[in-house]
Write an enzyme that holds these catalytic residues in place. Structure first.
Site, PDB file in Angstrom:
ATOM      1  N   GLU A  56       0.823  -1.216   0.000  1.00 49.34           N
ATOM      2  CA  GLU A  56       0.000   0.000   0.000  1.00 49.34           C
ATOM      3  C   GLU A  56       0.861   1.271   0.000  1.00 49.34           C
ATOM      4  O   GLU A  56       1.872   1.344   0.690  1.00 49.34           O
ATOM      5  CB  GLU A  56      -0.884  -0.029   1.252  1.00 49.34           C
ATOM      6  CG  GLU A  56      -1.823   1.143   1.370  1.00 49.34           C
ATOM      7  CD  GLU A  56      -2.800   0.965   2.533  1.00 49.34           C
ATOM      8  OE1 GLU A  56      -3.444  -0.107   2.639  1.00 49.34           O
ATOM      9  OE2 GLU A  56      -2.898   1.903   3.343  1.00 49.34           O
ATOM     10  N   ASP A  94     -12.419   8.077   7.604  1.00 46.61           N
ATOM     11  CA  ASP A  94     -12.549   8.880   8.828  1.00 46.61           C
ATOM     12  C   ASP A  94     -12.454  10.332   8.431  1.00 46.61           C
ATOM     13  O   ASP A  94     -11.482  10.734   7.792  1.00 46.61           O
ATOM     14  CB  ASP A  94     -11.380   8.594   9.790  1.00 46.61           C
ATOM     15  CG  ASP A  94     -11.443   7.187  10.340  1.00 46.61           C
ATOM     16  OD1 ASP A  94     -12.517   6.802  10.823  1.00 46.61           O
ATOM     17  OD2 ASP A  94     -10.413   6.493  10.280  1.00 46.61           O
ATOM     18  N   HIS A 103      -0.420  -7.949   3.328  1.00 47.97           N
ATOM     19  CA  HIS A 103      -0.592  -6.614   2.729  1.00 47.97           C
ATOM     20  C   HIS A 103       0.281  -5.657   3.544  1.00 47.97           C
ATOM     21  O   HIS A 103       0.047  -5.474   4.747  1.00 47.97           O
ATOM     22  CB  HIS A 103      -2.070  -6.201   2.813  1.00 47.97           C
ATOM     23  CG  HIS A 103      -2.359  -4.825   2.294  1.00 47.97           C
ATOM     24  ND1 HIS A 103      -2.554  -4.559   0.948  1.00 47.97           N
ATOM     25  CD2 HIS A 103      -2.492  -3.629   2.924  1.00 47.97           C
ATOM     26  CE1 HIS A 103      -2.807  -3.257   0.784  1.00 47.97           C
ATOM     27  NE2 HIS A 103      -2.770  -2.674   1.971  1.00 47.97           N
TER      28      HIS A 103
HETATM   29  P1  FAD Z   1     -17.051   0.313   8.534  1.00 50.35           P
HETATM   30  O1  FAD Z   1     -16.931  -1.098   8.107  1.00 50.35           O
HETATM   31  O2  FAD Z   1     -18.192   1.106   8.025  1.00 50.35           O
HETATM   32  O3  FAD Z   1     -17.060   0.319  10.134  1.00 50.35           O
HETATM   33  C1  FAD Z   1     -16.885   1.527  10.855  1.00 50.35           C
HETATM   34  C2  FAD Z   1     -17.491   1.366  12.263  1.00 50.35           C
HETATM   35  O4  FAD Z   1     -18.912   1.344  12.174  1.00 50.35           O
HETATM   36  C3  FAD Z   1     -17.100   0.091  12.983  1.00 50.35           C
HETATM   37  O5  FAD Z   1     -16.992   0.387  14.346  1.00 50.35           O
HETATM   38  C4  FAD Z   1     -18.269  -0.844  12.715  1.00 50.35           C
HETATM   39  O6  FAD Z   1     -18.413  -1.830  13.726  1.00 50.35           O
HETATM   40  C5  FAD Z   1     -19.421   0.150  12.722  1.00 50.35           C
HETATM   41  N1  FAD Z   1     -20.548  -0.246  11.848  1.00 50.35           N
HETATM   42  C6  FAD Z   1     -20.470  -0.747  10.602  1.00 50.35           C
HETATM   43  N2  FAD Z   1     -21.701  -0.965  10.097  1.00 50.35           N
HETATM   44  C7  FAD Z   1     -22.569  -0.575  11.048  1.00 50.35           C
HETATM   45  C8  FAD Z   1     -23.988  -0.559  11.140  1.00 50.35           C
HETATM   46  N3  FAD Z   1     -24.770  -0.953  10.126  1.00 50.35           N
HETATM   47  N4  FAD Z   1     -24.561  -0.094  12.298  1.00 50.35           N
HETATM   48  C9  FAD Z   1     -23.791   0.329  13.333  1.00 50.35           C
HETATM   49  N5  FAD Z   1     -22.439   0.309  13.302  1.00 50.35           N
HETATM   50  C10 FAD Z   1     -21.842  -0.127  12.177  1.00 50.35           C
HETATM   51  N6  FAD Z   1      -9.164   5.350   5.557  1.00 50.35           N
HETATM   52  C11 FAD Z   1      -9.207   6.307   4.588  1.00 50.35           C
HETATM   53  O7  FAD Z   1      -9.719   7.400   4.841  1.00 50.35           O
HETATM   54  N7  FAD Z   1      -8.662   6.077   3.347  1.00 50.35           N
HETATM   55  C12 FAD Z   1      -8.105   4.895   3.013  1.00 50.35           C
HETATM   56  O8  FAD Z   1      -7.642   4.731   1.892  1.00 50.35           O
HETATM   57  C13 FAD Z   1      -8.064   3.860   4.000  1.00 50.35           C
HETATM   58  N8  FAD Z   1      -7.551   2.633   3.710  1.00 50.35           N
HETATM   59  C14 FAD Z   1      -7.626   1.632   4.646  1.00 50.35           C
HETATM   60  C15 FAD Z   1      -7.199   0.348   4.300  1.00 50.35           C
HETATM   61  C16 FAD Z   1      -7.275  -0.702   5.219  1.00 50.35           C
HETATM   62  C17 FAD Z   1      -6.840  -2.079   4.792  1.00 50.35           C
HETATM   63  C18 FAD Z   1      -7.759  -0.454   6.540  1.00 50.35           C
HETATM   64  C19 FAD Z   1      -7.819  -1.557   7.555  1.00 50.35           C
HETATM   65  C20 FAD Z   1      -8.195   0.815   6.887  1.00 50.35           C
HETATM   66  C21 FAD Z   1      -8.143   1.875   5.954  1.00 50.35           C
HETATM   67  N9  FAD Z   1      -8.606   3.152   6.253  1.00 50.35           N
HETATM   68  C22 FAD Z   1      -8.613   4.142   5.285  1.00 50.35           C
HETATM   69  C23 FAD Z   1      -9.122   3.464   7.598  1.00 50.35           C
HETATM   70  C24 FAD Z   1     -10.642   3.263   7.699  1.00 50.35           C
HETATM   71  O9  FAD Z   1     -11.296   4.171   6.861  1.00 50.35           O
HETATM   72  C25 FAD Z   1     -11.040   3.496   9.149  1.00 50.35           C
HETATM   73  O10 FAD Z   1     -10.578   2.434   9.941  1.00 50.35           O
HETATM   74  C26 FAD Z   1     -12.510   3.778   9.389  1.00 50.35           C
HETATM   75  O11 FAD Z   1     -12.656   4.240  10.736  1.00 50.35           O
HETATM   76  C27 FAD Z   1     -13.428   2.585   9.232  1.00 50.35           C
HETATM   77  O12 FAD Z   1     -13.567   2.220   7.940  1.00 50.35           O
HETATM   78  P2  FAD Z   1     -14.318   0.827   7.566  1.00 50.35           P
HETATM   79  O13 FAD Z   1     -14.407   0.781   6.109  1.00 50.35           O
HETATM   80  O14 FAD Z   1     -13.686  -0.287   8.284  1.00 50.35           O
HETATM   81  O15 FAD Z   1     -15.758   1.164   8.237  1.00 50.35           O
END
Ligand code: FAD
Length: 276
Positions: A9, A100, A257
């Protein structure tokens, strides 16, 4: 060494100097022959052009590349346009995230969670994209409980993700337990551990505080004891991370990764030691 699911990445560089440095790092990392490079996406679309430019440059050099795409702070219309742009460039793989927002940013999000984004991508583009989502072996910091987080992870995979990449961790047992629990829920997509090489103590502590990754006490104390001795930090970091990767691969992890932080040295060292 099997390299079927080995990916690296980058983040989009902010300056021409950063872009030059990334080109050099990428040249060295490409020699390791990863399956693909991925490029992060600033929440709210702040790096939209930089992400696409970097991905296209990598593809132009003959390597596979996947943009990340986050939905927080964006509208359906904006995300539809980005997906169309990716498709028009022949991009077939992406990493779908919630993202975020920086504190104080008040932008509304039409798609609230990554599961909403995955559902939207599938509804708009069918099977065009291979979609990766994020997993959290040590629980996402905003989740109500580990069980809740696991159910939310399952929801986004069921919405149409093909595979997942985890947040980084230094405790292999957290990963293996996460795998067991997801399998018990009937989730059988590949879940590739995210690996953060250790090169800088204060940076690692800062990131880990933000993303909820635990740095085991013995690692923290050792790193702190090295003070400004960067060579010792890197040598110790390479030992710790290589052992972690060995354990993960032996235990059945489908690949690795690497969060390269746009640097070649630490990822290359670990990979060469694994391959050697
Ligand atoms: P989600 O899967 O939506 O989860 C976020 C939170 O909401 C969790 O606590 C989950 O339990 C909760 N949740 C999910 N669905 C629901 C629901 N229906 N009801 C209630 N609660 C719910 N960030 C960036 O800005 N840009 C990037 O390019 C980026 N790349 C990343 C790559 C990887 C491999 C990882 C692990 C993280 C990356 N991040 C990136 C960080 C990521 O955006 C953050 O960790 C963010 O806080 C959560 O994203 P998510 O897609 O996991 O969210």
């Amino acid at each position: 060494m099997e390299t079927h699911n080995f990916s690296i990445e980058f983040y989009p560089p902010k300056t021409p100097e950063g872009a030059d440095k990334l080109r050099i790092a990428r040249g060295k990392l490409a020699a390791l022959n990863p399956k693909y490079f991925s490029v992060t996406f600033g929440a709210g679309g702040s790096t939209q052009q930089g992400t696409l430019d970097t991905v296209l440059e990598i593809i132009g050099e003959g390597h596979a590349a996947a943009p990340h795409l986050s939905c927080v702070g964006g509208s359906r219309e904006q995300i539809r346009a980005i997906l169309g742009q990716f498709q028009s460039h022949g991009i077939r793989r992406l990493v779908a995230l919630r993202g975020d927002l920086p504190s104080g940013y008040g932008g509304g999000s039409e798609l609230r969670y990554a599961s909403d984004l995955v559902e939207f991508i599938r509804a708009e583009t069918g099977d065009w994209f291979h979609i990766e989502v994020a997993g959290y072996p040590e629980m996402h910091p905003q989740a109500r409980s580990p069980q809740d987080d696991l159910q939310n992870f399952a929801r986004k995979v069921r919405a149409g993700a093909n595979a997942a990449i985890t947040q980084y961790f230094y405790n292999a047992d957290a990963y293996f337990q996460f795998i067991d629990q997801t399998r018990a829920l009937g989730i059988d997509v590949p879940i590739v551990p995210g690996i953060m090489p250790i090169t800088n103590y204060s940076q690692l502590m800062r990131f880990s505080d933000m993303c909820g990754a635990e740095i085991p006490r013995w690692i923290r104390l050792k790193l702190a004891s090295f003070g400004d001795d960067s060579a010792s930090i890197k040598a110790f970091g390479a030992d710790v991370v290589t052992s972690l990767c060995e354990r993960l691969l032996k235990g059945g992890a489908p690949g690795l990764h690497f969060y390269s932080m746009n640097q070649a040295a630490a990822t290359s060292t670990v990979w060469q030691r694994l391959a050697g």
